[in-house]
Design a protein around this motif. Structure first.
Motif, PDB file in Angstrom:
ATOM      1  N   ILE A  96      18.839  56.830  50.706  1.00 24.64           N
ATOM      2  CA  ILE A  96      17.870  56.518  51.755  1.00 24.64           C
ATOM      3  C   ILE A  96      18.537  55.454  52.622  1.00 24.64           C
ATOM      4  O   ILE A  96      18.887  54.374  52.125  1.00 24.64           O
ATOM      5  CB  ILE A  96      16.548  55.993  51.174  1.00 24.64           C
ATOM      6  CG1 ILE A  96      15.974  56.976  50.148  1.00 24.64           C
ATOM      7  CG2 ILE A  96      15.536  55.740  52.292  1.00 24.64           C
ATOM      8  CD1 ILE A  96      14.832  56.410  49.335  1.00 24.64           C
ATOM      9  N   VAL A  97      18.739  55.757  53.896  1.00 23.62           N
ATOM     10  CA  VAL A  97      19.620  54.934  54.722  1.00 23.62           C
ATOM     11  C   VAL A  97      18.875  54.327  55.902  1.00 23.62           C
ATOM     12  O   VAL A  97      18.177  55.036  56.649  1.00 23.62           O
ATOM     13  CB  VAL A  97      20.809  55.779  55.235  1.00 23.62           C
ATOM     14  CG1 VAL A  97      21.664  54.975  56.198  1.00 23.62           C
ATOM     15  CG2 VAL A  97      21.654  56.266  54.063  1.00 23.62           C
ATOM     16  N   ALA A  98      19.039  53.010  56.066  1.00 21.35           N
ATOM     17  CA  ALA A  98      18.538  52.316  57.252  1.00 21.35           C
ATOM     18  C   ALA A  98      19.641  52.273  58.303  1.00 21.35           C
ATOM     19  O   ALA A  98      20.783  51.928  57.996  1.00 21.35           O
ATOM     20  CB  ALA A  98      18.100  50.905  56.888  1.00 21.35           C
ATOM     21  N   THR A  99      19.297  52.624  59.530  1.00 18.49           N
ATOM     22  CA  THR A  99      20.273  52.596  60.627  1.00 18.49           C
ATOM     23  C   THR A  99      19.963  51.496  61.628  1.00 18.49           C
ATOM     24  O   THR A  99      20.702  51.320  62.602  1.00 18.49           O
ATOM     25  CB  THR A  99      20.311  53.954  61.346  1.00 18.49           C
ATOM     26  OG1 THR A  99      18.996  54.271  61.822  1.00 18.49           O
ATOM     27  CG2 THR A  99      20.776  55.055  60.397  1.00 18.49           C
ATOM     28  N   ASP A 100      18.877  50.761  61.409  1.00 23.74           N
ATOM     29  CA  ASP A 100      18.474  49.699  62.327  1.00 23.74           C
ATOM     30  C   ASP A 100      17.847  48.567  61.502  1.00 23.74           C
ATOM     31  O   ASP A 100      17.172  48.824  60.491  1.00 23.74           O
ATOM     32  CB  ASP A 100      17.451  50.245  63.332  1.00 23.74           C
ATOM     33  CG  ASP A 100      17.112  49.233  64.410  1.00 23.74           C
ATOM     34  OD1 ASP A 100      16.202  48.409  64.183  1.00 23.74           O
ATOM     35  OD2 ASP A 100      17.764  49.252  65.468  1.00 23.74           O
ATOM     36  N   GLU A 101      18.047  47.338  61.929  1.00 22.04           N
ATOM     37  CA  GLU A 101      17.530  46.185  61.177  1.00 22.04           C
ATOM     38  C   GLU A 101      16.007  46.206  61.049  1.00 22.04           C
ATOM     39  O   GLU A 101      15.465  45.672  60.081  1.00 22.04           O
ATOM     40  CB  GLU A 101      17.989  44.883  61.838  1.00 22.04           C
ATOM     41  CG  GLU A 101      19.475  44.591  61.637  1.00 22.04           C
ATOM     42  CD  GLU A 101      19.849  43.181  62.055  1.00 22.04           C
ATOM     43  OE1 GLU A 101      18.932  42.428  62.465  1.00 22.04           O
ATOM     44  OE2 GLU A 101      21.042  42.848  61.966  1.00 22.04           O
ATOM     45  N   SER A 102      15.328  46.808  62.002  1.00 23.01           N
ATOM     46  CA  SER A 102      13.863  46.877  61.931  1.00 23.01           C
ATOM     47  C   SER A 102      13.367  47.675  60.737  1.00 23.01           C
ATOM     48  O   SER A 102      12.210  47.543  60.327  1.00 23.01           O
ATOM     49  CB  SER A 102      13.307  47.484  63.227  1.00 23.01           C
ATOM     50  OG  SER A 102      13.734  48.834  63.372  1.00 23.01           O
ATOM     51  N   GLU A 103      14.259  48.520  60.164  1.00 27.26           N
ATOM     52  CA  GLU A 103      13.875  49.356  59.019  1.00 27.26           C
ATOM     53  C   GLU A 103      14.064  48.653  57.680  1.00 27.26           C
ATOM     54  O   GLU A 103      13.609  49.153  56.646  1.00 27.26           O
ATOM     55  CB  GLU A 103      14.705  50.650  59.026  1.00 27.26           C
ATOM     56  CG  GLU A 103      14.475  51.520  60.253  1.00 27.26           C
ATOM     57  CD  GLU A 103      15.429  52.692  60.327  1.00 27.26           C
ATOM     58  OE1 GLU A 103      15.031  53.739  60.873  1.00 27.26           O
ATOM     59  OE2 GLU A 103      16.576  52.579  59.832  1.00 27.26           O
ATOM     60  N   LEU A 104      14.723  47.499  57.679  1.00 27.77           N
ATOM     61  CA  LEU A 104      15.073  46.846  56.408  1.00 27.77           C
ATOM     62  C   LEU A 104      13.858  46.394  55.595  1.00 27.77           C
ATOM     63  O   LEU A 104      13.873  46.549  54.363  1.00 27.77           O
ATOM     64  CB  LEU A 104      16.020  45.672  56.669  1.00 27.77           C
ATOM     65  CG  LEU A 104      17.393  46.056  57.246  1.00 27.77           C
ATOM     66  CD1 LEU A 104      18.255  44.810  57.449  1.00 27.77           C
ATOM     67  CD2 LEU A 104      18.114  47.056  56.343  1.00 27.77           C
ATOM     68  N   PRO A 105      12.798  45.838  56.201  1.00 26.27           N
ATOM     69  CA  PRO A 105      11.635  45.474  55.376  1.00 26.27           C
ATOM     70  C   PRO A 105      11.036  46.666  54.635  1.00 26.27           C
ATOM     71  O   PRO A 105      10.686  46.563  53.456  1.00 26.27           O
ATOM     72  CB  PRO A 105      10.653  44.888  56.401  1.00 26.27           C
ATOM     73  CG  PRO A 105      11.520  44.374  57.501  1.00 26.27           C
ATOM     74  CD  PRO A 105      12.646  45.364  57.599  1.00 26.27           C
ATOM     75  N   THR A 106      10.923  47.811  55.326  1.00 29.77           N
ATOM     76  CA  THR A 106      10.388  49.015  54.666  1.00 29.77           C
ATOM     77  C   THR A 106      11.338  49.484  53.570  1.00 29.77           C
ATOM     78  O   THR A 106      10.893  49.883  52.477  1.00 29.77           O
ATOM     79  CB  THR A 106      10.175  50.139  55.689  1.00 29.77           C
ATOM     80  OG1 THR A 106       9.272  49.701  56.691  1.00 29.77           O
ATOM     81  CG2 THR A 106       9.605  51.386  55.015  1.00 29.77           C
ATOM     82  N   LEU A 107      12.629  49.444  53.832  1.00 23.74           N
ATOM     83  CA  LEU A 107      13.616  49.840  52.819  1.00 23.74           C
ATOM     84  C   LEU A 107      13.473  48.971  51.569  1.00 23.74           C
ATOM     85  O   LEU A 107      13.496  49.487  50.439  1.00 23.74           O
ATOM     86  CB  LEU A 107      15.027  49.711  53.394  1.00 23.74           C
ATOM     87  CG  LEU A 107      16.152  50.303  52.542  1.00 23.74           C
ATOM     88  CD1 LEU A 107      16.120  51.832  52.603  1.00 23.74           C
ATOM     89  CD2 LEU A 107      17.518  49.798  53.012  1.00 23.74           C
ATOM     90  N   ASN A 108      13.293  47.672  51.755  1.00 24.15           N
ATOM     91  CA  ASN A 108      13.138  46.773  50.607  1.00 24.15           C
ATOM     92  C   ASN A 108      11.838  47.047  49.858  1.00 24.15           C
ATOM     93  O   ASN A 108      11.796  46.949  48.617  1.00 24.15           O
ATOM     94  CB  ASN A 108      13.188  45.317  51.077  1.00 24.15           C
ATOM     95  CG  ASN A 108      14.569  44.916  51.569  1.00 24.15           C
ATOM     96  OD1 ASN A 108      15.577  45.454  51.124  1.00 24.15           O
ATOM     97  ND2 ASN A 108      14.626  43.984  52.514  1.00 24.15           N
ATOM     98  N   ASP A 109      10.777  47.400  50.582  1.00 25.16           N
ATOM     99  CA  ASP A 109       9.510  47.753  49.928  1.00 25.16           C
ATOM    100  C   ASP A 109       9.678  49.017  49.076  1.00 25.16           C
ATOM    101  O   ASP A 109       9.130  49.110  47.974  1.00 25.16           O
ATOM    102  CB  ASP A 109       8.416  47.979  50.974  1.00 25.16           C
ATOM    103  CG  ASP A 109       7.940  46.680  51.612  1.00 25.16           C
ATOM    104  OD1 ASP A 109       8.219  45.602  51.053  1.00 25.16           O
ATOM    105  OD2 ASP A 109       7.296  46.752  52.686  1.00 25.16           O
ATOM    106  N   ILE A 110      10.427  49.990  49.598  1.00 23.06           N
ATOM    107  CA  ILE A 110      10.669  51.220  48.835  1.00 23.06           C
ATOM    108  C   ILE A 110      11.459  50.908  47.565  1.00 23.06           C
ATOM    109  O   ILE A 110      11.162  51.430  46.485  1.00 23.06           O
ATOM    110  CB  ILE A 110      11.407  52.251  49.711  1.00 23.06           C
ATOM    111  CG1 ILE A 110      10.498  52.736  50.848  1.00 23.06           C
ATOM    112  CG2 ILE A 110      11.872  53.450  48.875  1.00 23.06           C
ATOM    113  CD1 ILE A 110      11.211  53.577  51.886  1.00 23.06           C
ATOM    114  N   LEU A 111      12.470  50.052  47.677  1.00 24.08           N
ATOM    115  CA  LEU A 111      13.256  49.665  46.508  1.00 24.08           C
ATOM    116  C   LEU A 111      12.368  49.001  45.455  1.00 24.08           C
ATOM    117  O   LEU A 111      12.484  49.294  44.262  1.00 24.08           O
ATOM    118  CB  LEU A 111      14.378  48.721  46.928  1.00 24.08           C
ATOM    119  CG  LEU A 111      15.317  48.242  45.814  1.00 24.08           C
ATOM    120  CD1 LEU A 111      16.126  49.408  45.260  1.00 24.08           C
ATOM    121  CD2 LEU A 111      16.254  47.151  46.339  1.00 24.08           C
TER     122      LEU A 111
END
Length: 400
Positions: free
Chosen positions: A94-109
């Motif tokens: 699952i890949v983030a391509t923009d910094e704005s996606e990092l909070p959601t990525l961390n929530d998924i983790l």
């Protein structure tokens, strides 16, 4: 034809078949009939999904989705090994391509770890090593995600049910139902069935079947079509496994992604657009009555007013290969329009409440004579055997 039986299951998809299989295991003395309106099993959602064995990383901890996906994956892989059905554990990014996606990525983790999923945060170097053509600033690696041929699993379940003296009645459509002193009397396209209990696994028509059975769910199924492209054979090397974007967690859709299939093909997609009929797999498939029902339903109107921008973007991608390709290029910049060829499509049965909320979790409701599976989209296929066990356990309280 007049049949008497203990259990009738409506719907010959994976959940209906897995439920019949589990009931035979739990209660071998019960008589069971599965009725399916199509001439083959797994004709709709079960046969047109992406073929992914999900791990449960996205789902709210403690939800039916989280629990059934985790245990369902174990049961599914064991079933495949026992019956010599090929599956592969190929891993997922699952890949983030923009910094704005990092909070959601961390929530998924965080969700994944709470759900007991093996997953880890990875950086650009790992992403390039795992998927050399992908682009991302941070990601989550899920090593245990896999792929399988779900229609083959459905056929094996059908064989096993019939081997155990159950019956899968194809081309048999429910027309009418009435209650009797001993259960329910079902009128079908091939005759009458007297049954003590009914399990509704009708997928795209589960809400309508529930009403036919005298059950009144406070939701409506709205069909969303997902359209795919496939990478042409010369370009399949661009994706090695399962490559996903960071999803919008307000939607139960995961965004356009790359999926290696068990056949070796690589699917790209899907988008998510309103289908013009419940089994509408193309833009030209229209049932005006069903479309009117969807467009005038209070829940759909409220959902549309809230997320009209996202919906409009999905529609534009549906009609523009250029925009579809642009979405894919966020993950793999090399992809060009002429690398893609039309793929298949699927229709998702999405339950929506009258207040406009898209129901994210599985919804299984019951009354004295029926158990109704009213919302079981992805990871319903992965979870099918565990959902079958859950329903068999609920039935057990009645027979005991």
């Amino acid at each position: 034809m007049n049949i008497k039986t203990d259990i009738t299951i409506i719907g010959g998809g994976l959940i209906g078949l897995a439920t019949a299989y589990r009931i035979h295991e739990f209660y071998p003395n019960l008589s069971i009939r599965v009725i399916e309106k199509e001439e083959t099993v797994a004709k709709h959602q079960s046969g047109s999904n992406s073929g992914v064995i999900h791990t449960g990383i996205y789902y709210k901890p403690g939800s039916l989705k989280a629990e059934n996906c985790k245990n369902g994956k174990i049961a599914l892989e064991r079933f495949c090994m026992e019956h010599h059905i090929r599956y592969q554990t190929i891993g997922k990014l699952i890949v983030a391509t923009d910094e704005s996606e990092l909070p959601t990525l961390n929530d998924i983790l965080k969700r994944g770890k709470e759900n007991g999923v093996r997953c880890s945060s990875v950086g650009p170097e790992f992403i390039k090593e795992a998927e050399p053509h992908a682009c991302g600033i941070q990601g989550i690696y899920v090593p245990d995600a896999g792929i399988v041929d779900y229609p083959r699993i459905a056929e094996k379940l059908k064989q096993l049910i019939e081997h155990k003296s159950g019956a899968v009645m194809l081309g048999t459509k429910l027309i009418f139902s009435r209650k009797s002193t001993s259960g329910l009397h079902l009128t079908t396209s091939k005759g009458e069935i007297e049954t003590k209990y009914v399990i509704n696994c009708a997928g795209l028509y589960s809400d309508k079947v529930a009403h036919m059975l005298g059950f009144r769910p406070n939701l409506k199924i709205i069909p969303f079509r997902g359209e795919y492209y496939s990478l042409k054979a010369d370009y399949r090397h661009l994706c090695k496994a399962l490559l996903y974007p960071v999803p919008n967690m307000n939607f139960p859709f995961l965004g356009v992604h790359f999926t290696k299939r068990i056949s070796g093909e690589v699917e790209c997609g899907p988008n998510a657009v309103l289908a013009f009929k419940r089994e509408g797999y193309t833009k030209l498939d229209i049932n005006f009555f069903e479309l009117f029902e969807s467009l005038t339903y209070s829940g759909f109107l409220k959902l549309s007013s809230k997320f009209w921008r996202e919906g409009w973007n999905e529609i534009k991608r549906s009609y523009s290969k250029t925009l579809f390709t642009k979405a894919l290029q966020k993950l793999i910049p090399e992809v060009q329009e002429d690398y893609l060829e039309p793929g298949g499509s699927g229709v998702r049965a999405q339950a929506i409440a009258p207040d406009g909320k898209m129901l994210d979790d599985f919804v299984i409701q019951e009354d004295e004579r029926t158990i109704n599976v009213l919302n079981a989209p992805s990871p319903g296929a992965t979870s099918c055997l565990n959902i079958g066990s859950y329903i068999a356990t609920r039935l057990g309280t009645r027979f005991s």
